[in-house]
Design an enzyme around this catalytic site. Structure first.
Site, mmCIF file in Angstrom:
data_model
loop_
_atom_site.group_PDB
_atom_site.id
_atom_site.type_symbol
_atom_site.label_atom_id
_atom_site.label_comp_id
_atom_site.label_asym_id
_atom_site.label_seq_id
_atom_site.Cartn_x
_atom_site.Cartn_y
_atom_site.Cartn_z
ATOM 1 C CB SER A 1 -8.255 0.816 5.627
ATOM 2 O OG SER A 1 -9.002 1.983 5.446
ATOM 3 C CB SER B 1 -8.191 3.591 2.678
ATOM 4 O OG SER B 1 -7.334 3.039 3.655
ATOM 5 C CE LYS C 1 -3.926 1.937 2.611
ATOM 6 N NZ LYS C 1 -4.790 1.764 3.785
HETATM 7 N N1 GLN Z 1 -13.000 4.234 6.362
HETATM 8 C C1 GLN Z 1 -12.363 4.658 7.583
HETATM 9 C C2 GLN Z 1 -12.001 6.114 7.461
HETATM 10 O O1 GLN Z 1 -12.299 6.670 6.484
HETATM 11 C C3 GLN Z 1 -11.197 3.807 7.899
HETATM 12 C C4 GLN Z 1 -10.001 4.116 7.089
HETATM 13 C C5 GLN Z 1 -8.836 3.270 7.456
HETATM 14 O O2 GLN Z 1 -8.973 2.246 8.142
HETATM 15 N N2 GLN Z 1 -7.660 3.718 7.062
HETATM 16 O O3 GLN Z 1 -11.404 6.688 8.318
#
Ligand code: GLN
Length: 489
Positions: free
Chosen positions: A179, A155, A80
């Site tokens: 994410s 994400s 990532k």
């Molecule tokens: N969807 C969550 C957010 O927008 C989690 C994102 C993540 O785990 N990096 O913060």
């Protein structure tokens, strides 16, 4: 069978016994990426072909004399793009870091390099990992390999899509509020968020430091255990890194039953907002856990109702503080032709960050501002403690907790982009484990009538990844979901 369809475990076996060469592995993946990447767009940066083939040739040559292999040797992985890789740009999906080339490797990358893995490329993500759809990327969205008009989740959508589309054998993601698990569920692959403190975050670009964790996204549960063996390690450079013993995680994936395990089913995770097909599929999966020998118990986690509210205060507050460093002075993007220093700061941040990141910085800065700290951040942390206590109480009764990962299957790109609250609600089942710092895995458990994958989440007590992996692996082996692969067209 084509090389790219193999799991990490299978690929390791063939490479170790000399049946396939590093060169063949590299070539097969380059070909696959060439074929499907224009449709999927999982990667932000790809390792140049010549560089990868040269690396593979050198590896094969050095192996001729003595064939001692390390677990990750020649394994084609994707990382990532918020995890620092020395000499390879790390953008975080943001204009702000579009040209940022880290001078060092993240802690999780070090052992991979020592073992001579292949870095195929850096994968797409919501900008600074803020989002659940991979659409908040300055480089455009990734597509779901099961349906190209749909989001791969986020994400870590690039990592999950790359694994699902056979564009890498396994990938690393990061999970702050879901994410890793969310995109794994949306793409029909396995995603493990380890316990907070299990894996060092040194070199992970910080989003919300009290929540961020790095973990594997893989084709099988055993593959997740193989990667966790490499990632889990105490690291003094991350002050939250735990000094707990690190077992061989693959051992727990060998058992095929769930005898003597109690699995809790929290009623709060099966209420309004849960898609009926997802509910039916997850309940069938839970029935399978019972057939494997687990004893099911209804439990209650009443405070999880407040998890999203608490999370979006804590995560935004910490993000506003972590992202203060992007001011155009030392590194990253700097706006040109500005009037004075203040204007330079303002223009840099106005042009370098996208709308979702700006929204979070503003929310978080407000929550932390004088006079509001106790009412918002302080209150959210207090709620977080109550959520943790709910889990502590539940884990007195049960060994594991099983729930859905995502309230719906993957959704069409664009559907939730205009409505941030709709996007935030997708995290309702993943955030509780994040706030409590628990290990949690997403494992494929079926498909919607439209042919989109659905995931089962299994959570455990802190540092009980072995139990989480055992349950997920027994379930995986008892079912055939992993055999169904997307046809990309
Ligand atoms: N969807 C969550 C957010 O927008 C989690 C994102 C993540 O785990 N990096 O913060």
């Amino acid at each position: 069978m084509s090389l790219v369809k193999l799991s990490l475990q299978e690929l390791q076996r063939l490479f170790t016994c000399g049946e396939i060469s590093a060169f063949e592995i590299a070539r097969a993946y380059l070909l696959r990426i060439n074929q499907v990447e224009p449709k999927i767009k999982a990667y932000i940066t790809l390792t140049p072909k010549d560089q990868l083939l040269a690396q593979a040739e050198a590896l094969d040559r050095s192996l001729k004399a003595w064939r001692k292999t390390e677990p990750m040797m020649a394994m084609p992985l994707a990382i990532k793009d918020n995890i620092c890789t020395e000499g390879v740009r790390t953008t975080c999906g943001s204009i702000m870091l579009e040209h940022f080339v880290p001078p060092y490797d993240a802690a999780v990358v070090e052992p991979l390099r020592q073992q001579r893995f292949f870095l195929l490329g850096k994968t797409n993500l919501d900008e600074f990992a803020m989002g659940s759809s991979s659409e908040h990327s300055a480089f455009g969205p990734t597509k779901n390999p099961w349906k190209l008009t749909h989001s791969p989740g986020g994400s870590s959508g690039g990592s999950a899509a790359a694994v699902a589309a056979d564009e890498c054998v396994a990938a690393l993601g990061s999970d702050t509020g879901g994410s890793i698990r969310l995109p794994a569920a949306a793409c029909g692959v396995v995603g493990l968020k380890p316990t907070y403190g299990r894996v060092s975050r040194y070199g992970l670009v910080a989003f919300a430091s009290s929540l961020d964790q790095i973990g594997p996204i893989t084709k099988t549960v055993t593959d997740a255990a193989i990667l966790l063996n490499v990632l889990a390690k105490h690291d003094p450079r991350d002050s939250t890194s735990a000094t707990v013993p690190v077992p061989d995680f693959t051992k727990s994936t060998k058992r095929k039953d769930l005898k003597k395990l109690k699995v809790g089913i929290p009623q709060e995770f099966f209420t309004d907002g849960l898609d009926t097909e997802v509910e039916r599929t997850v309940r069938e999966a839970i029935a399978e856990l019972e057939r494997l020998g687990a004893q099911l118990c209804d439990i209650s986690l009443p405070m999880t109702e407040h998890a999203i509210a608490a999370y979006y205060l804590i995560a935004t507050a910490e993000a506003s503080s972590n992202l203060a460093r992007y001011d155009g002075v030392k590194y990253g993007f700097r706006s040109k032709e500005t009037r004075d220093l203040l204007d330079m700061y303002c223009q840099t941040r106005a042009q370098g960050f996208g709308p979702e990141v700006k929204r979070r910085i503003m929310l978080g800065t407000y929550a932390l501002s004088a006079g509001y700290y106790e009412a918002y951040y302080g209150k959210a942390q207090a709620v977080r403690t109550l959520i943790r206590q709910d889990f502590d109480a539940a884990f007195q009764e049960v060994d594991l907790i099983a729930t859905p990962v995502m309230p719906t299957p993957a959704f069409p790109l664009g559907e939730k982009l205009k409505d941030p609250l709709q996007m935030y609600l997708l995290d309702m089942y993943t955030i509780p484990a994040s706030l409590a710092g628990l290990p949690a895995i997403a494992v494929p458990c079926g498909f919607s009538s439209a042919g989109l994958p659905i995931g089962l989440q299994i959570m455990g007590r802190p540092f009980e990844e072995p139990l989480v992996l055992r349950a997920a692996s027994a379930y995986e082996q008892a079912t055939n979901w992993r055999k169904k692969r997307p046809v990309i067209r």
